[in-house]
Motif scaffolding. Structure first.
Motif, mmCIF file in Angstrom:
data_model
loop_
_atom_site.group_PDB
_atom_site.id
_atom_site.type_symbol
_atom_site.label_atom_id
_atom_site.label_comp_id
_atom_site.label_asym_id
_atom_site.label_seq_id
_atom_site.Cartn_x
_atom_site.Cartn_y
_atom_site.Cartn_z
ATOM 1 N N GLY A 53 1.005 -1.501 -0.089
ATOM 2 C CA GLY A 53 -0.001 -0.107 0.126
ATOM 3 C C GLY A 53 0.590 1.051 -0.029
ATOM 4 O O GLY A 53 2.069 0.966 -0.245
ATOM 5 N N SER A 54 0.060 2.247 0.602
ATOM 6 C CA SER A 54 0.490 3.710 0.873
ATOM 7 C C SER A 54 0.535 4.612 1.980
ATOM 8 O O SER A 54 1.224 5.654 1.918
ATOM 9 C CB SER A 54 0.624 4.572 -0.662
ATOM 10 N N GLU A 55 0.203 3.684 2.486
ATOM 11 C CA GLU A 55 -0.188 4.584 4.353
ATOM 12 C C GLU A 55 0.945 4.379 4.933
ATOM 13 O O GLU A 55 1.513 3.360 5.187
ATOM 14 C CB GLU A 55 -1.496 4.437 4.346
ATOM 15 N N VAL A 56 0.815 5.364 5.682
ATOM 16 C CA VAL A 56 2.120 5.438 7.288
ATOM 17 C C VAL A 56 1.195 5.257 8.130
ATOM 18 O O VAL A 56 0.224 6.164 8.271
ATOM 19 C CB VAL A 56 3.174 6.229 7.351
ATOM 20 N N ARG A 57 1.271 4.416 8.987
ATOM 21 C CA ARG A 57 -0.020 4.023 10.104
ATOM 22 C C ARG A 57 1.202 4.203 10.892
ATOM 23 O O ARG A 57 2.224 3.724 11.854
ATOM 24 C CB ARG A 57 -0.062 2.473 10.873
ATOM 25 N N HIS A 58 0.661 5.597 12.468
ATOM 26 C CA HIS A 58 1.432 5.805 13.614
ATOM 27 C C HIS A 58 1.027 5.112 15.021
ATOM 28 O O HIS A 58 -0.603 4.724 14.970
ATOM 29 C CB HIS A 58 2.111 7.232 13.921
ATOM 30 N N LEU A 59 1.752 4.383 15.812
ATOM 31 C CA LEU A 59 1.353 3.719 16.927
ATOM 32 C C LEU A 59 1.842 4.480 17.969
ATOM 33 O O LEU A 59 3.005 4.483 17.893
ATOM 34 C CB LEU A 59 1.831 2.448 17.371
ATOM 35 N N ASP A 60 1.427 5.033 18.866
ATOM 36 C CA ASP A 60 1.699 5.826 19.850
ATOM 37 C C ASP A 60 1.917 4.660 21.006
ATOM 38 O O ASP A 60 1.542 4.694 22.120
ATOM 39 C CB ASP A 60 1.205 6.471 20.902
ATOM 40 N N GLU A 61 0.850 3.466 20.714
ATOM 41 C CA GLU A 61 -0.045 2.224 21.970
ATOM 42 C C GLU A 61 0.099 0.999 21.200
ATOM 43 O O GLU A 61 -0.145 1.308 20.447
ATOM 44 C CB GLU A 61 -1.306 2.950 22.897
ATOM 45 N N TRP A 62 1.330 0.325 22.005
ATOM 46 C CA TRP A 62 0.540 -1.639 21.218
ATOM 47 C C TRP A 62 1.039 -1.738 22.068
ATOM 48 O O TRP A 62 2.151 -2.125 23.430
ATOM 49 C CB TRP A 62 2.517 -1.361 20.610
#
Length: 213
Positions: free
Chosen positions: A151-160
């Motif tokens: 794909g082309s998105e960027v997923r950001h996590l600040d909680e995992w």
């Protein structure tokens, strides 16, 4: 944020989730028949007796799976906590702390390598550098198996998994990745995509098998 700070953030994030990651994903290959088949195809074509590298190995479950099948496996990860967990869980693997852009390996050390969902944390300008560095560590005609979210998105996590992190997951276009591999000195021999397995995040998965020239 500059590339060094991004890598520091990735390192800290994986350090934070290392134990939870291991508990959840240690046996994930049991439910991934296609991944197991690709790993088998890779190792069958590697020069007999040569080490196979798992680059961005996390807690080492893929390297451990290889070692259990008689492969001389080397696991490399940016996170010292992941390397520590892997060393504890899979004593048959040679674990090393290192960066995809500066691998702790000699020229031509590996007969083959895998990079399963590890290039997804690289910036766009770093992908070619990483593939060139991987090529350096492979023997002539050595194979590299790369997987990533398509794909082309960027997923950001600040909680995992209940832990505070600061990390981006970059989805990649398979055609672009193939072009970057070829520019870095590989020939792409196989391209494949699959839907997610039930236990996986709902993303489309891409695999490229490339040979060092």
């Amino acid at each position: 944020m500059d590339d060094r700070l991004v890598r520091d953030s990735v390192r800290r994030s994986y350090d934070t989730v290392a134990e939870e990651y291991t508990a959840r994903l240690r046996d994930e290959l049991d439910g991934k028949p296609l991944d197991r088949a690709l790993l088998t195809a890779l190792t069958e074509q590697a020069e007999p007796g040569t080490p196979v590298a798992d680059l961005g190995c996390g807690p080492g479950h893929v390297a451990g799976w290889l070692a259990a099948r008689g492969v001389k496996a080397v696991g490399v990860d940016l996170s010292p906590a992941m390397v520590a967990v892997g060393t504890r869980e899979f004593p048959g693997v040679d674990f090393r702390e290192g960066d995809l852009l500066a691998l702790p390996a000699a020229d031509g050390e590996f007969g083959a390598a895998v990079a399963l969902y590890s290039v997804i944390h690289l910036g766009p300008a770093e992908l070619g550098r990483a593939f060139a560095e991987i090529r350096r560590t492979l023997r002539p005609s050595g194979l590299l198996l790369v997987s990533f979210h398509a794909g082309s998105e960027v997923r950001h996590l600040d909680e995992w998994w209940g832990h505070a992190v600061d990390i981006d997951f970059r989805f990649l276009d398979p055609g672009h990745v193939a072009e970057v591999l070829e520019e870095a000195g590989f020939v792409v021999e196989m391209r494949m995509e699959r839907a997610h397995y039930p236990a996986e995040a709902e993303t489309r998965r891409a695999y490229l098998l490339a040979r060092r020239v």
